[in-house]
Design an enzyme around this catalytic site. Sequence first.
Site, PDB file in Angstrom:
ATOM      1  N   ASP A 447      26.775  46.700 -39.761  1.00  0.00           N
ATOM      2  CA  ASP A 447      26.424  45.140 -40.141  1.00  0.00           C
ATOM      3  C   ASP A 447      27.367  44.289 -39.070  1.00  0.00           C
ATOM      4  OD1 ASP A 447      25.145  42.840 -41.021  1.00  0.00           O
ATOM      5  OD2 ASP A 447      25.265  43.360 -43.124  1.00  0.00           O
ATOM      6  N   ASP A 515      17.049  39.163 -43.530  1.00  0.00           N
ATOM      7  CA  ASP A 515      17.396  39.203 -44.642  1.00  0.00           C
ATOM      8  C   ASP A 515      16.440  38.767 -45.742  1.00  0.00           C
ATOM      9  OD1 ASP A 515      19.741  40.590 -44.588  1.00  0.00           O
ATOM     10  OD2 ASP A 515      21.190  38.919 -44.625  1.00  0.00           O
TER      11      ASP A 515
HETATM   12  C1  GLA Z   1      24.078  41.069 -44.660  1.00  0.00           C
HETATM   13  C2  GLA Z   1      22.874  42.368 -44.579  1.00  0.00           C
HETATM   14  C3  GLA Z   1      22.443  42.525 -45.967  1.00  0.00           C
HETATM   15  C4  GLA Z   1      23.508  42.949 -46.475  1.00  0.00           C
HETATM   16  C5  GLA Z   1      24.864  41.948 -46.860  1.00  0.00           C
HETATM   17  C6  GLA Z   1      25.897  42.863 -47.094  1.00  0.00           C
HETATM   18  O1  GLA Z   1      23.610  39.890 -44.858  1.00  0.00           O
HETATM   19  O2  GLA Z   1      21.690  41.829 -43.739  1.00  0.00           O
HETATM   20  O3  GLA Z   1      21.257  43.345 -45.607  1.00  0.00           O
HETATM   21  O4  GLA Z   1      23.869  44.117 -46.069  1.00  0.00           O
HETATM   22  O5  GLA Z   1      25.071  41.568 -45.024  1.00  0.00           O
HETATM   23  O6  GLA Z   1      27.109  42.052 -47.480  1.00  0.00           O
END
Ligand code: GLA
Length: 695
Positions: A447, A515
């Site tokens: 990420d 997300d």
């Molecule tokens: C980002 C990702 C999510 C999750 C969060 C964790 O927003 O897109 O899927 O992994 O970080 O902090």
Amino acid sequence: MISYEKNLFIIEMKHSSYVFTGGDTPWGVYWGEKLYGEELGYLVGKREHSSFDPDLNRHREEYGFWDSYNPLESCLKVNYPATRQLDMKFQDYTVQTEEGKETLTLRFRNSYSPLTAEVIYEVYPEFDIIGRSMRLVNEGDTVVIENLKSAAVSIPHQDKYRVRYLSGRWTGESHINDHYLTNGAFTIQSRTGNTGPHFNPAFALDNGKADEKSGNVWFGLLGYSGNWQITFERTTFQDVRVLGGISNFDFSYTLKAGESIRTPVMTVGFTTGGYGAMSRTLHAFENRHILPARKTGRVLYNSWEATLFDVRAESQKELAKRAAGMGVELFVIDDGWFGQRHSDKAGLGDWYVNRDKFPRGLGELITYVKELGMDFGIWVEPESVNPDSDLYRNHPNWVYRFENREPLEARNQYTLNLSKPEVKQLILDFMTKLLGENRDITFVKWDMNKTLTDVSAGNTETDKELWYRHVKTLYEIWAELRSRFPHVEFETCSGGGSRVDLGILRYADQCWPSDNTDAYSRLAIQEGFSYFYAPRIMTAWVTDASDGDGRKYERPYSYRFHSSMMGMLGIGADISRFSEETLEEFAGYIAEYKEIRETVQYGQQYRLSSLRESPLHAVEYVREDGEDIVIFTFHQGFCHDAVEPRVYPEGLEPDGVYQVEGMEEKLHGSTLMKAGLETGLGGDFDSRMFRIRRV
Ligand code: GLA
């Protein structure tokens, strides 16, 4: 086939031709439907307008070395202490052939210094696709590059020029936009150091009349995960040129004697078959030539939306047990397993297992998950650090920062300066320890939750290189990890879909597109995504989204599953709350997905109908062998006098005989394609999956 005759380079592909001139400033003569390229000499001659426009052919330049004249965007501009002008002379060319690919390299040499530019065309004739890039080799004095682009391509004259591209924002990525070119320049770009949520580096260009099924479409994708720029220039003389590469913004790069630099690849292509054919070509091309491997994607469970940062061995075990019971194949723990990471305020950067949450280490949970018959995956965000972390306290100068102020905090974090060898080593070391000590981790979700800011290491001479060096180091780390751990698959994620491009996808097996996991919102996001990226890349979870945010939406599980089954199915709901009945319902859909996943992940995709234009959203997948067909249909905007929508499959053999599941009669492909199928959809958030088999 690539040939060079009478000062014309002719690239012949399966359905298209790409022709440009030789000489010191090669320019694009033709790109489109296949013809006799060698006959195009009659179009080549001097084109001038006035002393203000002494050479109109320069408006169609294939690359564009800035030599003090070129009124349009140029591809390469440099500074020597004594001059800013290049004087590139064509030297020679080579053609290399390997399976499925031919590479044409044109070599240019600067007249006053040993600086060589290789303008590279990687041709994939089967796909009508060319990968364009440039490699600059310096054997002389230090030179400073201030503009570095991959390539330019010229579009043949059209009545109109419509650019279709993806624009969006966090939780609303990949929405389709249209822009008609008028005279001047139109640019899509990222200045955020990553690929970015606002635009994706991809475009389709047509005359405003192409649709899903027909029409000439020229398209391109830039493979770069940093500051990028794609500019469309339409001149007063009706020349249209598309130029892409690293953004000029805050960029400069010093090339010393003996050094070289290669631009990202800009992948361009042409089809007569409209947007649908464009996407199918790109999907097949990515599966074959871009993605690191061809592997059937596993159904995963990710606990992020269920537990957030409260990742604990015991509660994860409970989730794992239920996930395994449902038929999940890969259990992934997300953010929160390490350091003092109890919220997004602390712990990022401290890559040791949190012993309060995992008293017996990660191994215990991994073994448990393996014993349940699932694989194990884990989340990391190696490029970032919370100020409240041991890593930052010990190494405050490892983050990007200008000397005169504190860096900008976003999601309470700073970005590590990847160009520092110590930082690169730290990341390689902790990832190697994590994956080396836990050989059963076979999936990593990587990420990156902040745009790059404060990009400085306190050196005004070289700071402008850092944007580029960040991406270069990132790719080096991924390449190294892939070679050390070939059994591990990687997912690219950046706060949702901010790092999706053909650059990172050379190392990633899949990506997290957004997300936003609401099944309805996802239809639009996934539609835009599917324009340029294959279903095998697109992870989609079934979650509780929009149950708990105060606004109650009706999204039956069938609808949620159908939306997520259109790519790489995952589950992200809090299954610990589920009744036996719901668990069984989930298990049923997962089993169904496993039956169709080969068709979805690697089949030919047809966007049959879009909510942008009708109350019916329908997407079809035809397995590579044509034997198995799946259609997902969704209904929206139902009103009292609505007519039940019918869906018309595509890509069937007209004379082939097919069996639609649930129907008695067998039907010919032509019947199905022309007369269509009643969807039986009853109203908003109703959905249905059709399965059709060839008999
Ligand atoms: C980002 C990702 C999510 C999750 C969060 C964790 O927003 O897109 O899927 O992994 O970080 O902090």
